[in-house]
Design an enzyme around this catalytic site. Structure first.
Site, short mmCIF file in Angstrom:
data_model
loop_
_atom_site.label_atom_id
_atom_site.label_comp_id
_atom_site.label_asym_id
_atom_site.label_seq_id
_atom_site.Cartn_x
_atom_site.Cartn_y
_atom_site.Cartn_z
N GLY A 11 66.22 -35.05 -50.22
CA GLY A 11 67.41 -34.56 -50.93
C GLY A 11 68.32 -35.73 -51.23
N ALA A 13 70.88 -35.85 -53.38
CA ALA A 13 72.19 -35.54 -53.98
C ALA A 13 73.24 -36.30 -53.15
CB ALA A 13 72.42 -34.04 -53.97
N ASN A 34 63.14 -36.92 -53.22
CA ASN A 34 63.89 -35.85 -53.89
C ASN A 34 62.94 -35.09 -54.78
OD1 ASN A 34 66.80 -34.89 -54.35
ND2 ASN A 34 65.97 -35.01 -56.43
N ARG A 35 63.14 -33.77 -54.84
CA ARG A 35 62.24 -32.94 -55.67
C ARG A 35 62.12 -33.52 -57.08
NH1 ARG A 35 64.09 -26.99 -57.48
NH2 ARG A 35 65.79 -28.29 -58.21
N ASN A 104 74.01 -27.09 -44.79
CA ASN A 104 74.88 -26.04 -44.25
C ASN A 104 74.11 -24.73 -44.15
OD1 ASN A 104 77.31 -27.27 -43.67
ND2 ASN A 104 78.13 -27.01 -45.73
N SER A 130 79.34 -32.87 -40.94
CA SER A 130 80.59 -32.71 -41.71
C SER A 130 81.21 -34.05 -42.01
CB SER A 130 81.60 -31.85 -40.96
OG SER A 130 82.79 -31.79 -41.74
N GLY A 131 81.84 -34.11 -43.16
CA GLY A 131 82.55 -35.33 -43.55
C GLY A 131 82.46 -35.54 -45.04
N LYS A 186 79.00 -25.73 -36.64
CA LYS A 186 79.37 -26.27 -37.96
C LYS A 186 79.97 -25.18 -38.84
CE LYS A 186 80.11 -28.67 -41.50
NZ LYS A 186 79.47 -28.74 -42.76
N HIS A 189 83.42 -24.70 -37.69
CA HIS A 189 84.19 -25.86 -38.18
C HIS A 189 84.65 -25.58 -39.61
CE1 HIS A 189 84.26 -29.36 -40.82
NE2 HIS A 189 84.70 -30.08 -39.80
N ASN A 190 83.74 -25.09 -40.45
CA ASN A 190 84.10 -24.83 -41.84
C ASN A 190 85.09 -23.67 -41.96
OD1 ASN A 190 82.25 -26.83 -42.41
ND2 ASN A 190 81.34 -25.74 -44.12
N GLU A 193 88.25 -25.08 -41.26
CA GLU A 193 88.59 -25.89 -42.46
C GLU A 193 89.26 -24.99 -43.51
OE1 GLU A 193 85.24 -28.42 -43.84
OE2 GLU A 193 85.51 -27.46 -45.79
N1 NDP Z 1 78.74 -31.59 -50.33
C1 NDP Z 1 79.32 -31.57 -49.12
O1 NDP Z 1 80.47 -31.96 -48.93
C2 NDP Z 1 78.53 -31.09 -47.94
C3 NDP Z 1 77.30 -30.48 -48.10
N2 NDP Z 1 76.59 -30.09 -47.00
C4 NDP Z 1 75.27 -29.48 -47.16
O2 NDP Z 1 74.31 -30.52 -47.39
C5 NDP Z 1 73.27 -30.06 -48.24
C6 NDP Z 1 73.19 -30.98 -49.46
O3 NDP Z 1 74.42 -30.93 -50.12
P1 NDP Z 1 74.73 -31.74 -51.45
O4 NDP Z 1 74.34 -33.16 -51.25
O5 NDP Z 1 76.13 -31.43 -51.82
O6 NDP Z 1 73.69 -31.19 -52.51
P2 NDP Z 1 73.48 -29.72 -53.12
O7 NDP Z 1 73.84 -28.67 -52.14
O8 NDP Z 1 74.11 -29.70 -54.46
O9 NDP Z 1 71.88 -29.69 -53.29
C7 NDP Z 1 71.23 -30.55 -54.20
C8 NDP Z 1 69.94 -31.06 -53.59
O10 NDP Z 1 69.08 -29.97 -53.25
C9 NDP Z 1 67.82 -30.17 -53.91
N3 NDP Z 1 67.22 -28.90 -54.24
C10 NDP Z 1 67.78 -27.85 -54.88
N4 NDP Z 1 66.91 -26.85 -54.98
C11 NDP Z 1 65.75 -27.29 -54.42
C12 NDP Z 1 64.49 -26.71 -54.20
N5 NDP Z 1 64.24 -25.46 -54.60
N6 NDP Z 1 63.54 -27.43 -53.57
C13 NDP Z 1 63.81 -28.68 -53.16
N7 NDP Z 1 64.99 -29.29 -53.32
C14 NDP Z 1 65.95 -28.60 -53.94
C15 NDP Z 1 68.19 -30.94 -55.16
O11 NDP Z 1 67.04 -31.53 -55.70
P3 NDP Z 1 66.92 -31.72 -57.30
O12 NDP Z 1 67.61 -33.02 -57.58
O13 NDP Z 1 65.47 -31.78 -57.56
O14 NDP Z 1 67.58 -30.57 -57.96
C16 NDP Z 1 69.17 -31.93 -54.57
O15 NDP Z 1 68.54 -32.95 -53.88
C17 NDP Z 1 73.60 -28.62 -48.57
O16 NDP Z 1 72.95 -27.78 -47.66
C18 NDP Z 1 75.11 -28.54 -48.35
O17 NDP Z 1 75.57 -27.26 -48.03
C19 NDP Z 1 77.03 -30.31 -45.73
C20 NDP Z 1 78.23 -30.92 -45.52
C21 NDP Z 1 79.10 -31.33 -46.60
O1 5RP Z 2 80.64 -28.41 -45.21
C1 5RP Z 2 81.50 -28.94 -45.87
C2 5RP Z 2 82.54 -29.76 -45.24
O2 5RP Z 2 82.55 -29.65 -43.88
C3 5RP Z 2 81.48 -28.72 -47.36
O3 5RP Z 2 82.39 -29.51 -48.01
C4 5RP Z 2 81.58 -27.26 -47.69
O4 5RP Z 2 80.58 -26.99 -48.65
C5 5RP Z 2 82.89 -26.82 -48.28
O5 5RP Z 2 82.88 -25.44 -48.30
P1 5RP Z 2 83.34 -24.57 -49.56
O6 5RP Z 2 82.56 -25.08 -50.76
O7 5RP Z 2 82.97 -23.17 -49.19
O8 5RP Z 2 84.81 -24.81 -49.71
#
Ligand code: NDP
Ligand code: 5RP
Length: 486
Positions: A11, A13, A34-35, A104, A130-131, A186, A189-190, A193
């Site tokens: 992943g 992202a 990454n996919r 998450n 988290s962060g 976690k 925590h959210n 938040e």
């Molecule tokens: N953003 C934040 O602040 C926080 C996020 N999280 C958690 O971390 C995780 C990643 O978050 P974030 O980086 O924001 O990215 P996203 O939640 O936006 O997810 C995007 C990623 O998921 C992959 N993906 C989506 N669908 C699939 C699938 N069907 N099969 C395989 N891979 C897939 C995407 O690959 P592709 O590029 O191929 O689409 C990409 O790598 C999530 O679970 C999120 O809830 C936790 C803490 C904080």
């Molecule tokens: O896990 C987190 C931070 O700790 C993410 O930022 C979370 O996705 C934020 O939640 P929401 O989109 O529901 O406001």
């Protein structure tokens, strides 16, 4: 021979790519996947040279690039994408390897996944991180569940990349408990938040609507608050956000942003879990509902129309005579409501731990929230101390330190809630938190009436203050005799 990776991240992202860089910066060789391969290529283009990544195009290549026993971190969209990634990994990995879900995920999904994965001889760790973007890169707070054995292998790596608390340099990572414990903590925590963000927003709303302050003027007030008890990441970023001017119009950007809050679901999960476990988590619930209310566009439109037609849009306009005293009332209401939100969230962890048989140390939990995570705050050092003083503390606000703070806040808080109510400014968390406190401390709640109503219409029975036993009144008989239920 090509060097194998110490760890892998799936992943690419924001969260996954930053976490991978964090591992690499700390001296680990990291396989990345990454996919959509273009994203991996993009990461390699930007950071590949310095990070020492092993880019892989297929999951098979990814698994083959890992040193045995393999350790693969899944950081993809929660839900079905996480399930399908784990399923594919299970086909490729071998007994003894560890799959770590750092997304998450809902803790009950984690419990289910752990069962499925361990049945195949692999190890599974559901791990809260988290962060946000910056935390993942520079040091997040990390909440791993899973077995103690998995933590022995994984813990040192996670502790190395975790944030270090400024107070003592300790890593903000600890083994929370078995199976879903990490994701449970976690999730809460959210939830906290959500409440924290809502109380800051309520303070902002009151200050702008009552004193007519501009966003940068409110930023100055928050900046001052950030020097004291309220010192926290969320207040700090609020100062920055309120001062930020839109490049196109020169106006504060916050004034141009639509007032419709979205959510990804962790707040809702917290409230659903609280309802399932019967734990009053009103601050988090009101904060979650406040987001829902803000996005109820049709209903908001109708209410605005009706109130205008009935001239109800303005409640009384009590003037603010002493501006400094008023600002202090707002600060105290915010602080007290924050204590209540933590009290409720930590209580939910206690009850959840009992229900799911997790040995969760609340002092340790507060300790690892002191840095790296979104709710990090000076306040958490005080919470940690409270649980170190009494690990069994059932109600954070009953701790001597916090009770003294609540006592000091009380007149300000009541005055502010009254003022905002009369003025018609919505303060769902300020007011519900005060009601929670009034309820939890009240030796005579009106629940006696509810019990007897239930007995009247449904023969649901009641207990009495003056004698032991379970009773029912025969309401439909002429003499309404009371009987003892067995
Ligand atoms: N953003 C934040 O602040 C926080 C996020 N999280 C958690 O971390 C995780 C990643 O978050 P974030 O980086 O924001 O990215 P996203 O939640 O936006 O997810 C995007 C990623 O998921 C992959 N993906 C989506 N669908 C699939 C699938 N069907 N099969 C395989 N891979 C897939 C995407 O690959 P592709 O590029 O191929 O689409 C990409 O790598 C999530 O679970 C999120 O809830 C936790 C803490 C904080
Ligand atoms: O896990 C987190 C931070 O700790 C993410 O930022 C979370 O996705 C934020 O939640 P929401 O989109 O529901 O406001």
């Amino acid at each position: 021979m090509t060097q194998l990776a110490d760890i892998g991240v799936i992943g690419m992202a924001v969260m996954g790519s930053n976490l991978a860089q964090n591992f690499a910066r700390n001296g680990y060789k990291v396989a990345i996947y990454n996919r959509t391969y273009a994203r991996t290529q993009d990461v390699m283009e930007h950071y590949g040279a310095t990070a020492g990544f092993i880019p892989t195009e297929t999951l098979g290549d990814f698994v083959a690039a890992l040193e045995k026993p393999r350790c693969a971190i899944v950081m993809v969209k929660a839900g079905t994408p996480t399930d399908s990634t784990i399923d594919q990994l299970c086909e490729l990995m071998e007994p003894g390897d560890i799959i770590v879900d750092c997304g998450n995920s809902l803790f009950t999904d984690t419990i289910r996944r752990e069962r499925t994965v361990t049945a195949k001889g692999l190890n599974f760790v559901g791990c809260g991180v988290s962060g946000g973007e910056e935390g993942a890169l520079k040091g997040p707070a990390i909440m791993p569940g899973g077995t103690a054995e998995s933590y022995r292998r994984l813990g040192p790596m996670l502790e190395k990349i975790a944030a270090k608390a400024p107070e003592d340099g300790e890593p903000c990572c600890t083994h929370i408990g078995t199976d879903g414990a990490g994701h449970f903590v976690k999730m809460i925590h959210n939830g906290i938040e959500y409440a924290d963000m809502q109380v800051i927003s309520e303070a902002y709303d009151i200050l702008r609507k009552s004193l007519g302050l501009s966003a940068p003027e409110i930023a100055d007030i928050f900046e001052e608050w950030n020097q004291g008890d309220l010192d926290s990441y969320l207040i700090e970023i609020t100062v920055e956000v309120l001062r930020h001017l839109d490049q196109e119009t020169g106006r504060p950007l916050v004034d141009l942003v639509l007032d419709q809050a979205k959510q990804k679901g962790t707040g809702t999960w917290t409230v659903q879990t609280a309802l399932d476990l019967g734990v009053p988590t009103t601050g988090i619930a009101e904060a979650t509902f406040a987001r829902g209310l803000s996005s109820s566009l049709k209903q908001r439109e109708m209410a605005q129309l009706v109130c205008k037609a009935l001239s109800l849009e303005n409640a009384t306009h009590e003037p603010v005579n002493d501006k400094a005293a008023f600002i202090e009332d707002v600060r105290q209401a915010l602080y007290a409501s924050k204590i209540v939100a933590y009290t409720q969230g930590l209580n939910l962890i206690q009850v959840g731990a009992k229900e799911y048989h997790w040995d969760i140390d609340l002092g340790e939990t507060a300790r690892i929230w002191r840095a790296g995570c979104i709710i990090r705050a000076r306040f958490l050092e005080d919470v940690t101390r409270a649980y170190r003083r009494n690990p069994e503390l059932a109600l954070l606000l009953a701790d001597d330190y916090f009770f003294a703070k609540i006592r000091e806040a009380m007149p300000h808080w009541r005055r502010l809630v009254t003022f905002a109510t009369m003025r018609g400014i919505p303060i769902p968390v300020f007011s519900s938190s005060l009601s929670y406190l009034d309820g939890i401390r009240d030796p005579e709640l009106p629940a006696n009436l509810i019990q007897i109503q239930r007995d009247f219409f449904g023969a649901h029975t009641y207990q009495r203050r003056d004698k032991t036993g379970v009773f029912h009144t025969l309401w439909s008989t002429p003499d309404r005799r009371e009987v003892v239920e067995s």
